[in-house]
Motif scaffolding. Structure first.
Motif, PDB file in Angstrom:
ATOM      1  N   ILE A   1       0.129  -4.560   1.339  1.00  0.00           N
ATOM      2  CA  ILE A   1       0.107  -4.083  -0.050  1.00  0.00           C
ATOM      3  C   ILE A   1       0.448  -5.242  -0.973  1.00  0.00           C
ATOM      4  O   ILE A   1       1.427  -5.952  -0.773  1.00  0.00           O
ATOM      5  CB  ILE A   1       1.120  -2.929  -0.233  1.00  0.00           C
ATOM      6  CG1 ILE A   1       0.726  -1.754   0.648  1.00  0.00           C
ATOM      7  CG2 ILE A   1       1.171  -2.507  -1.695  1.00  0.00           C
ATOM      8  CD1 ILE A   1       1.733  -0.624   0.641  1.00  0.00           C
ATOM      9  N   GLU A   2      -0.340  -5.441  -1.994  1.00  0.00           N
ATOM     10  CA  GLU A   2      -0.105  -6.478  -2.984  1.00  0.00           C
ATOM     11  C   GLU A   2       0.041  -5.822  -4.351  1.00  0.00           C
ATOM     12  O   GLU A   2      -0.747  -4.949  -4.725  1.00  0.00           O
ATOM     13  CB  GLU A   2      -1.273  -7.458  -3.021  1.00  0.00           C
ATOM     14  CG  GLU A   2      -1.410  -8.283  -1.789  1.00  0.00           C
ATOM     15  CD  GLU A   2      -2.538  -9.298  -1.891  1.00  0.00           C
ATOM     16  OE1 GLU A   2      -2.961  -9.603  -3.019  1.00  0.00           O
ATOM     17  OE2 GLU A   2      -2.991  -9.762  -0.845  1.00  0.00           O
ATOM     18  N   TYR A   3       1.054  -6.250  -5.069  1.00  0.00           N
ATOM     19  CA  TYR A   3       1.302  -5.726  -6.405  1.00  0.00           C
ATOM     20  C   TYR A   3       0.873  -6.769  -7.423  1.00  0.00           C
ATOM     21  O   TYR A   3       1.132  -7.964  -7.268  1.00  0.00           O
ATOM     22  CB  TYR A   3       2.786  -5.398  -6.590  1.00  0.00           C
ATOM     23  CG  TYR A   3       3.233  -4.258  -5.702  1.00  0.00           C
ATOM     24  CD1 TYR A   3       2.980  -2.952  -6.071  1.00  0.00           C
ATOM     25  CD2 TYR A   3       3.901  -4.501  -4.503  1.00  0.00           C
ATOM     26  CE1 TYR A   3       3.395  -1.901  -5.257  1.00  0.00           C
ATOM     27  CE2 TYR A   3       4.316  -3.471  -3.695  1.00  0.00           C
ATOM     28  CZ  TYR A   3       4.056  -2.165  -4.072  1.00  0.00           C
ATOM     29  OH  TYR A   3       4.465  -1.136  -3.265  1.00  0.00           O
ATOM     30  N   VAL A   4       0.260  -6.344  -8.496  1.00  0.00           N
ATOM     31  CA  VAL A   4      -0.227  -7.237  -9.545  1.00  0.00           C
ATOM     32  C   VAL A   4       0.479  -6.845 -10.838  1.00  0.00           C
ATOM     33  O   VAL A   4       0.537  -5.663 -11.197  1.00  0.00           O
ATOM     34  CB  VAL A   4      -1.755  -7.110  -9.720  1.00  0.00           C
ATOM     35  CG1 VAL A   4      -2.245  -7.987 -10.845  1.00  0.00           C
ATOM     36  CG2 VAL A   4      -2.461  -7.426  -8.422  1.00  0.00           C
TER      37      VAL A   4
ATOM     38  N   LEU B   1     -10.508   3.207  11.157  1.00  0.00           N
ATOM     39  CA  LEU B   1      -9.589   2.877  10.064  1.00  0.00           C
ATOM     40  C   LEU B   1      -8.158   2.904  10.564  1.00  0.00           C
ATOM     41  O   LEU B   1      -7.837   3.552  11.560  1.00  0.00           O
ATOM     42  CB  LEU B   1      -9.755   3.894   8.919  1.00  0.00           C
ATOM     43  CG  LEU B   1     -11.146   3.970   8.287  1.00  0.00           C
ATOM     44  CD1 LEU B   1     -11.185   5.071   7.242  1.00  0.00           C
ATOM     45  CD2 LEU B   1     -11.516   2.650   7.649  1.00  0.00           C
ATOM     46  N   GLN B   2      -7.296   2.159   9.865  1.00  0.00           N
ATOM     47  CA  GLN B   2      -5.875   2.130  10.228  1.00  0.00           C
ATOM     48  C   GLN B   2      -5.050   2.326   8.959  1.00  0.00           C
ATOM     49  O   GLN B   2      -5.497   2.031   7.858  1.00  0.00           O
ATOM     50  CB  GLN B   2      -5.508   0.798  10.872  1.00  0.00           C
ATOM     51  CG  GLN B   2      -6.207   0.549  12.182  1.00  0.00           C
ATOM     52  CD  GLN B   2      -5.866  -0.823  12.738  1.00  0.00           C
ATOM     53  OE1 GLN B   2      -5.196  -1.622  12.081  1.00  0.00           O
ATOM     54  NE2 GLN B   2      -6.320  -1.098  13.941  1.00  0.00           N
ATOM     55  N   LYS B   3      -3.808   2.760   9.163  1.00  0.00           N
ATOM     56  CA  LYS B   3      -2.906   2.909   8.030  1.00  0.00           C
ATOM     57  C   LYS B   3      -2.485   1.526   7.547  1.00  0.00           C
ATOM     58  O   LYS B   3      -2.391   0.573   8.326  1.00  0.00           O
ATOM     59  CB  LYS B   3      -1.663   3.706   8.431  1.00  0.00           C
ATOM     60  CG  LYS B   3      -1.906   5.185   8.549  1.00  0.00           C
ATOM     61  CD  LYS B   3      -0.591   5.893   8.747  1.00  0.00           C
ATOM     62  CE  LYS B   3      -0.777   7.372   8.726  1.00  0.00           C
ATOM     63  NZ  LYS B   3       0.476   8.094   8.849  1.00  0.00           N
ATOM     64  N   LEU B   4      -2.197   1.438   6.263  1.00  0.00           N
ATOM     65  CA  LEU B   4      -1.750   0.176   5.682  1.00  0.00           C
ATOM     66  C   LEU B   4      -0.293  -0.092   6.056  1.00  0.00           C
ATOM     67  O   LEU B   4       0.524   0.826   6.109  1.00  0.00           O
ATOM     68  CB  LEU B   4      -1.867   0.215   4.156  1.00  0.00           C
ATOM     69  CG  LEU B   4      -3.280   0.184   3.574  1.00  0.00           C
ATOM     70  CD1 LEU B   4      -3.209   0.310   2.066  1.00  0.00           C
ATOM     71  CD2 LEU B   4      -3.977  -1.104   3.950  1.00  0.00           C
ATOM     72  N   ASP B   5      -0.025  -1.362   6.316  1.00  0.00           N
ATOM     73  CA  ASP B   5       1.358  -1.793   6.503  1.00  0.00           C
ATOM     74  C   ASP B   5       1.892  -2.246   5.150  1.00  0.00           C
ATOM     75  O   ASP B   5       1.132  -2.533   4.231  1.00  0.00           O
ATOM     76  CB  ASP B   5       1.442  -2.962   7.501  1.00  0.00           C
ATOM     77  CG  ASP B   5       1.075  -2.522   8.904  1.00  0.00           C
ATOM     78  OD1 ASP B   5       1.243  -1.320   9.190  1.00  0.00           O
ATOM     79  OD2 ASP B   5       0.622  -3.378   9.690  1.00  0.00           O
TER      80      ASP B   5
END
Length: 157
Positions: free
Chosen positions: A119-122, A111-115
């Motif tokens: 990230i997507e905002y809805v 696993l890797q950390k999110l960049d």
């Protein structure tokens, strides 16, 4: 020892004196024998009581010694278990450390950390509210049951 006033002896007096002397001897001999028997029985009883008390005291001391030994063993065992608990807690703290968890996730699970680019905002335009619609199609039996349940609630049953 009959007393004589003349040559004739009073035999009844003499026999009575002998009987009285024998009674005195019996009274003197019997009380001493009874007292000695009583004293032997009393001393024997006292010795038995003293021996029983000594045996009870010795038994009590042995039991107390045994309990002290058990207590010392249990205290030793308790200290060992407390030490083991401390070491296990420190080991658990090391394993659940955030850096260890991150290393495990990256190395073992891949696993890797999110960049920020991932990230997507809805956005939601309307508020989502659930409305409960009342069912008017219930029959007469359901209405009677509901009335009965509400009456029972009002009464407190």
């Amino acid at each position: 020892m009959a007393k004589s006033h003349n040559l004739a002896f009073d035999l009844r007096n003499d026999e009575q004196e002998e009987l009285a002397a024998e009674r005195k001897i019996k009274h003197k001999a019997n009380p001493l024998a009874a007292v000695s028997r009583r004293s032997v029985a009393g001393w024997s009883f006292l010795a038995v009581v003293v021996l029983a008390l000594m045996a009870a005291m010795i038994f009590g001391k042995v039991e107390i010694s045994s309990l002290y030994t058990q207590r010392a063993e249990l205290e030793t065992q308790l200290s060992q278990l407390q030490n083991e608990n401390v070491s296990l807690q420190s080991e658990l703290a090391q394993k659940t450390n955030m850096t260890k968890v991150e290393e495990y996730a990256e190395n073992s699970l891949g696993l890797q950390k999110l960049d920020k680019s991932q990230i997507e905002y809805v956005e939601v335009e309307n508020e989502s509210v659930a409305e409960i619609k009342k069912d008017d199609s219930s029959n007469i039996f359901v209405k009677i049951k509901n009335w009965f349940v509400s009456a029972m609630e009002y009464i407190g049953l």
